[in-house]
Design an enzyme around this catalytic site. Structure first.
Site, PDB file in Angstrom:
ATOM      1  N   GLY A  26      -5.395   4.923   4.212  1.00 39.39           N
ATOM      2  CA  GLY A  26      -6.782   5.352   4.353  1.00 39.39           C
ATOM      3  C   GLY A  26      -7.524   5.367   3.040  1.00 39.39           C
ATOM      4  N   GLY A 197      10.735   4.644  -3.147  1.00 41.99           N
ATOM      5  CA  GLY A 197       9.597   4.849  -2.267  1.00 41.99           C
ATOM      6  C   GLY A 197       9.541   3.907  -1.078  1.00 41.99           C
ATOM      7  N   LYS A 215       6.835  -2.218  17.189  1.00 45.84           N
ATOM      8  CA  LYS A 215       6.207  -3.486  16.797  1.00 45.84           C
ATOM      9  C   LYS A 215       6.639  -4.626  17.723  1.00 45.84           C
ATOM     10  CE  LYS A 215       5.942  -1.985  11.983  1.00 45.84           C
ATOM     11  NZ  LYS A 215       6.503  -2.100  10.620  1.00 45.84           N
TER      12      LYS A 215
END
EC number: 1.1.1.3
Length: 444
Positions: A26, A197, A215
């Site tokens: 975002g 990460g 998916k």
């Protein structure tokens, strides 16, 4: 006011964009909208103005978005009522679903990256968008920045897709790649992915295949013009893949990948069905997907007329995913300016999803057996009784135990049901100490 003046005034009226969520993706969407405002206006024909960003809590430093503090709000329900385009990047089922439906009711088109919601309730969202005459776009829901969904539902709309075979989860690809290249075990590779990460603190959704299954449902729905939801997808994760499995694949000149596989298959009654599944599999190093390294994604598509196509790139991350989101924003904004809508749901084929037991593929098996005459004959008879044809056999004597051996078998294509029955019978044979590994073989 003249007609030309009215037209010019309309061209200058910005399209209002509401953003739901300001996490990694975002924030990238917001920043790129601000930085590219002039370019977006030129590409669309009208400016895009961010009228608000819905967040869980106020007070955080969000200067990286380039937006003033007053645009941030915790009232998402009110925000969606005053937008022309709503971008949803909060994820999950609720409140995302309710907010998207509310946006439709107020005449807003929606761009979403929410794979879980689309895989669970896509048909309902499509129907609501059509009922209100607005767009629903979701390129970023699968494979991040890779342009994949639009080619499936638009570029290949005049073709018949046979197979979609892909690596659609960067975390699992990183883990398996490290297991292959360094010899690490599963747990060690996951810890490294977390440190960099690439994996969440709780990696369950990735390593157990839930993310890839959602998916796969979206890909199968588009490729085969049929409604497929996440519960329809057979799912296995990679937590049971061992360093020995990866070494065995290397000995066969293969690599292990977590694959999303969607393909047309013949039903037992002669009709057409589709197999949709996610599981680890060995693929030959010569296959294009074998060279996909680290946290990248790639999807291999085979169509009747187009032949073989491959889509490759970063499957996650703020800016790459934002690129896909903004591509959708430009598309729906152009529809608002010029009129018309994008493609609606195409489910006319209504092909049934086949049970996993009817799915046909090749298999690799590693058996610990007694090293004495007649063992191979007994094992081969068990395969024959269940109609499973053996393609390759290799036997090696255990270095630390001369009375036992490892028997490696690769089969021709067989149904999952037949293979399962074969494994159960083999496991009961006196000459078999144990079945140490069973893995599917794809890509040939």
């Amino acid at each position: 006011m003249s007609v030309n003046a009215k037209h010019e005034a309309r061209e200058e009226t910005p399209l209002r964009v509401a953003l739901l969520g300001c996490g990694v993706v975002g924030a990238s969407v917001a920043r790129l909208l601000v930085e590219g405002r002039d370019d977006f206006a030129a590409r669309i024909g009208r400016p895009l103005d961010v009228v608000g960003v819905a967040v869980r809590r106020l007070g955080r430093d969000r200067r990286d978005t380039g937006l003033p503090d007053e645009l941030f709000t915790t009232d998402a329900e009110e925000l969606v009522t005053r937008a022309d385009i709503v971008v949803e990047v909060i994820g999950g089922i609720e409140p995302a679903r309710s907010l998207i439906l509310r946006a439709f009711e107020h005449g807003a088109s929606v761009v979403t990256a929410n794979k879980a919601l689309l895989a669970e309730d896509g048909p309902r969202l499509y129907e609501a968008a059509r009922a209100h005459g607005v767009d629903l776009y979701y390129e970023a829901s699968v494979a991040g920045a890779i342009p994949l969904l639009r080619p499936l539902r638009e570029s290949l709309a005049g073709d018949d897709v046979r197979t979609v075979l892909g690596i659609v989860n960067g975390t699992t690809n990183y883990v398996l790649d490290k297991m292959d290249s360094t010899g690490q075990g599963f747990a060690e590779a996951v810890e490294q992915a977390q440190a960099l990460g690439y994996a969440e603190a709780d990696p369950t959704a990735d390593v157990e295949g839930f993310d890839a299954a959602a998916k796969a449902a979206i890909l199968a729905s588009l490729a085969f013009h049929s409604r497929v939801t996440a519960p329809d997808v057979y799912r296995e994760g990679i937590s049971e893949v061992t360093a020995s499995d990866v070494r065995a694949a290397a000995e066969m000149d293969c690599v292990v990948k977590l694959l999303a596989i969607c393909e047309r298959q013949q039903r037992e009654d002669g009709g057409q069905g589709i197999s949709v599944r996610v599981h680890p599999a060995m693929i030959p190093r010569s296959h294009p997907l074998a060279s996909v390294r680290e946290a990248f994604n790639a999807v291999f598509v085979e169509a009747e007329a187009a032949g073989e196509l491959m889509f490759y790139g970063p499957g996650a991350g703020g800016d790459p995913t934002a690129s896909a989101v903004l591509g959708d924003v430009v598309a729906v904004a152009r529809h608002r300016v010029g009129g018309g809508l994008g493609p609606a749901e195409s489910a006319y084929a209504d092909l049934p999803v086949l049970p996993m037991g009817q799915t046909r593929t090749r298999y690799y098996l590693s058996l610990d057996v007694a090293d004495r005459p007649g063992v191979l004959a007994q094992v081969a008879e068990a395969f024959s009784r269940h109609g499973v044809s053996i393609q390759q056999v290799r036997q090696t004597v255990a270095a630390d135990d001369r009375s036992s051996a490892e028997l490696v078998i690769v089969t021709h294509r067989a149904t999952d049901e037949a293979l399962g029955a074969t494994v159960r019978e083999i496991g009961d044979l006196d000459v078999v100490v144990g079945v140490s590994s069973v893995m599917r073989v794809e890509g040939e």
